[in-house]
Motif scaffolding. Structure first.
Motif, PDB file in Angstrom:
ATOM      1  N   VAL A  19      -7.661   7.687   9.088  1.00 46.60           N
ATOM      2  CA  VAL A  19      -8.495   8.871   9.318  1.00 46.60           C
ATOM      3  C   VAL A  19      -7.640  10.134   9.274  1.00 46.60           C
ATOM      4  O   VAL A  19      -8.021  11.138   8.666  1.00 46.60           O
ATOM      5  CB  VAL A  19      -9.284   8.760  10.635  1.00 46.60           C
ATOM      6  N   MET A  20      -6.475  10.101   9.900  1.00 43.47           N
ATOM      7  CA  MET A  20      -5.591  11.265   9.883  1.00 43.47           C
ATOM      8  C   MET A  20      -5.182  11.602   8.452  1.00 43.47           C
ATOM      9  O   MET A  20      -5.241  12.760   8.038  1.00 43.47           O
ATOM     10  CB  MET A  20      -4.357  10.999  10.739  1.00 43.47           C
ATOM     11  N   ALA A  21      -4.805  10.597   7.675  1.00 45.47           N
ATOM     12  CA  ALA A  21      -4.401  10.835   6.288  1.00 45.47           C
ATOM     13  C   ALA A  21      -5.567  11.404   5.474  1.00 45.47           C
ATOM     14  O   ALA A  21      -5.382  12.332   4.681  1.00 45.47           O
ATOM     15  CB  ALA A  21      -3.894   9.537   5.663  1.00 45.47           C
ATOM     16  N   SER A  22      -6.757  10.874   5.692  1.00 44.72           N
ATOM     17  CA  SER A  22      -7.930  11.377   4.977  1.00 44.72           C
ATOM     18  C   SER A  22      -8.173  12.847   5.295  1.00 44.72           C
ATOM     19  O   SER A  22      -8.447  13.649   4.393  1.00 44.72           O
ATOM     20  CB  SER A  22      -9.183  10.576   5.350  1.00 44.72           C
ATOM     21  N   MET A  23      -8.068  13.194   6.560  1.00 48.80           N
ATOM     22  CA  MET A  23      -8.303  14.577   6.956  1.00 48.80           C
ATOM     23  C   MET A  23      -7.218  15.507   6.419  1.00 48.80           C
ATOM     24  O   MET A  23      -7.503  16.632   5.995  1.00 48.80           O
ATOM     25  CB  MET A  23      -8.411  14.683   8.475  1.00 48.80           C
ATOM     26  N   VAL A  24      -5.985  15.049   6.403  1.00 50.92           N
ATOM     27  CA  VAL A  24      -4.894  15.877   5.892  1.00 50.92           C
ATOM     28  C   VAL A  24      -5.059  16.103   4.390  1.00 50.92           C
ATOM     29  O   VAL A  24      -4.902  17.230   3.908  1.00 50.92           O
ATOM     30  CB  VAL A  24      -3.526  15.223   6.215  1.00 50.92           C
ATOM     31  N   PHE A  25      -5.406  15.053   3.650  1.00 53.72           N
ATOM     32  CA  PHE A  25      -5.574  15.228   2.207  1.00 53.72           C
ATOM     33  C   PHE A  25      -6.826  16.041   1.892  1.00 53.72           C
ATOM     34  O   PHE A  25      -6.868  16.777   0.910  1.00 53.72           O
ATOM     35  CB  PHE A  25      -5.557  13.883   1.486  1.00 53.72           C
ATOM     36  N   TYR A  26      -7.840  15.953   2.747  1.00 53.21           N
ATOM     37  CA  TYR A  26      -9.010  16.823   2.604  1.00 53.21           C
ATOM     38  C   TYR A  26      -8.588  18.277   2.785  1.00 53.21           C
ATOM     39  O   TYR A  26      -8.976  19.161   2.023  1.00 53.21           O
ATOM     40  CB  TYR A  26     -10.085  16.461   3.631  1.00 53.21           C
ATOM     41  N   MET A  27      -7.761  18.509   3.796  1.00 49.84           N
ATOM     42  CA  MET A  27      -7.284  19.859   4.070  1.00 49.84           C
ATOM     43  C   MET A  27      -6.431  20.379   2.914  1.00 49.84           C
ATOM     44  O   MET A  27      -6.513  21.552   2.548  1.00 49.84           O
ATOM     45  CB  MET A  27      -6.465  19.850   5.355  1.00 49.84           C
ATOM     46  N   LYS A  28      -5.632  19.505   2.316  1.00 52.46           N
ATOM     47  CA  LYS A  28      -4.788  19.916   1.191  1.00 52.46           C
ATOM     48  C   LYS A  28      -5.649  20.243  -0.025  1.00 52.46           C
ATOM     49  O   LYS A  28      -5.384  21.207  -0.742  1.00 52.46           O
ATOM     50  CB  LYS A  28      -3.783  18.820   0.858  1.00 52.46           C
ATOM     51  N   LEU A  91       4.820  11.401   9.223  1.00 49.33           N
ATOM     52  CA  LEU A  91       6.136  11.772   8.683  1.00 49.33           C
ATOM     53  C   LEU A  91       6.202  11.540   7.178  1.00 49.33           C
ATOM     54  O   LEU A  91       6.734  12.376   6.437  1.00 49.33           O
ATOM     55  CB  LEU A  91       7.245  10.993   9.399  1.00 49.33           C
ATOM     56  N   VAL A  92       5.664  10.424   6.726  1.00 47.63           N
ATOM     57  CA  VAL A  92       5.638  10.138   5.286  1.00 47.63           C
ATOM     58  C   VAL A  92       4.801  11.188   4.562  1.00 47.63           C
ATOM     59  O   VAL A  92       5.220  11.741   3.532  1.00 47.63           O
ATOM     60  CB  VAL A  92       5.100   8.712   5.002  1.00 47.63           C
ATOM     61  N   ILE A  93       3.617  11.471   5.084  1.00 50.94           N
ATOM     62  CA  ILE A  93       2.733  12.459   4.450  1.00 50.94           C
ATOM     63  C   ILE A  93       3.384  13.841   4.458  1.00 50.94           C
ATOM     64  O   ILE A  93       3.444  14.517   3.425  1.00 50.94           O
ATOM     65  CB  ILE A  93       1.363  12.508   5.158  1.00 50.94           C
ATOM     66  N   TYR A  94       3.866  14.260   5.601  1.00 48.65           N
ATOM     67  CA  TYR A  94       4.407  15.611   5.739  1.00 48.65           C
ATOM     68  C   TYR A  94       5.620  15.830   4.836  1.00 48.65           C
ATOM     69  O   TYR A  94       5.678  16.803   4.087  1.00 48.65           O
ATOM     70  CB  TYR A  94       4.768  15.887   7.200  1.00 48.65           C
ATOM     71  N   TYR A  95       6.582  14.933   4.897  1.00 47.98           N
ATOM     72  CA  TYR A  95       7.825  15.159   4.151  1.00 47.98           C
ATOM     73  C   TYR A  95       7.718  14.824   2.666  1.00 47.98           C
ATOM     74  O   TYR A  95       8.510  15.323   1.873  1.00 47.98           O
ATOM     75  CB  TYR A  95       8.982  14.387   4.804  1.00 47.98           C
ATOM     76  N   ASN A  96       6.742  14.014   2.270  1.00 45.58           N
ATOM     77  CA  ASN A  96       6.642  13.628   0.864  1.00 45.58           C
ATOM     78  C   ASN A  96       5.479  14.262   0.104  1.00 45.58           C
ATOM     79  O   ASN A  96       5.566  14.424  -1.108  1.00 45.58           O
ATOM     80  CB  ASN A  96       6.540  12.105   0.746  1.00 45.58           C
ATOM     81  N   PHE A  97       4.384  14.555   0.797  1.00 40.24           N
ATOM     82  CA  PHE A  97       3.189  15.015   0.093  1.00 40.24           C
ATOM     83  C   PHE A  97       2.698  16.400   0.526  1.00 40.24           C
ATOM     84  O   PHE A  97       1.964  17.045  -0.206  1.00 40.24           O
ATOM     85  CB  PHE A  97       2.038  14.009   0.284  1.00 40.24           C
ATOM     86  N   PHE A  98       3.060  16.847   1.707  1.00 39.02           N
ATOM     87  CA  PHE A  98       2.474  18.064   2.241  1.00 39.02           C
ATOM     88  C   PHE A  98       3.510  18.878   3.019  1.00 39.02           C
ATOM     89  O   PHE A  98       3.284  19.269   4.165  1.00 39.02           O
ATOM     90  CB  PHE A  98       1.304  17.682   3.143  1.00 39.02           C
TER      91      PHE A  98
END
Length: 164
Positions: A19-28, A91-98
């Protein structure tokens, strides 16, 4: 007990992280639009249902008996596993994708701030950007998003599910 904690913690952590990843990628994908924080909170509560299930399973393993202490420790262990998975995925999302998350988040918060709150929000965002320069602070802040909820739910579930 350890297998019970790991199994339920991993399942809950997967739900919270998805859910967190979905919301972050939605925000991106939709800069400037604020994701629904109610969905985020409900997903965390859904993830913590595995905490309650885990305490219940531990009680069954102990022939239908569990003290408050053991129930709380089981819940705390499950909460820690859930929070750790949540942090690792972030950490993976932040440092690699966002990596520009704080800039985008800051823009969104300031855009949606009331005029009378703008100065305080600007200071808050500046402080968060400073904290996000340190990986240790990123980890601590991310744990603070989810782990306190787990502690509270562990206390409540321990009180409700204890059985001597």
């Amino acid at each position: 007990m350890v297998n019970n904690i790991l199994r339920n913690g991993i399942l809950g952590g997967i739900i919270a992280a998805i859910v967190m990843a979905s919301m972050v990628f939605y925000m991106k994908a939709n800069p400037g639009e604020e994701p629904n924080s109610i969905i985020s909170f409900i997903s965390m509560l859904l993830a913590f249902t595995f905490l309650i299930l885990g305490i219940n399973q531990q009680r069954e393993i102990n022939n239908g008996k569990i003290t408050f202490g053991n129930a709380f420790l089981t819940g705390l262990g499950i909460s820690f596993v859930i929070a750790t998975i949540y942090v690792l995925v972030w950490l993976v999302i932040y440092y690699n994708f966002f990596p520009d998350f704080m800039d985008r988040y800051g823009e969104m918060v300031l855009k949606n701030a009331k005029p009378e709150d703008l100065a305080a929000k600007t200071t808050e965002i500046y402080q968060m950007k400073e904290w996000y320069k340190s990986p240790l602070m990123v980890i601590l802040l991310t744990y603070m998003e989810i782990f306190p909820i787990g502690i509270v739910i562990s206390l409540i579930a321990g009180l409700i599910l204890k059985k001597k």
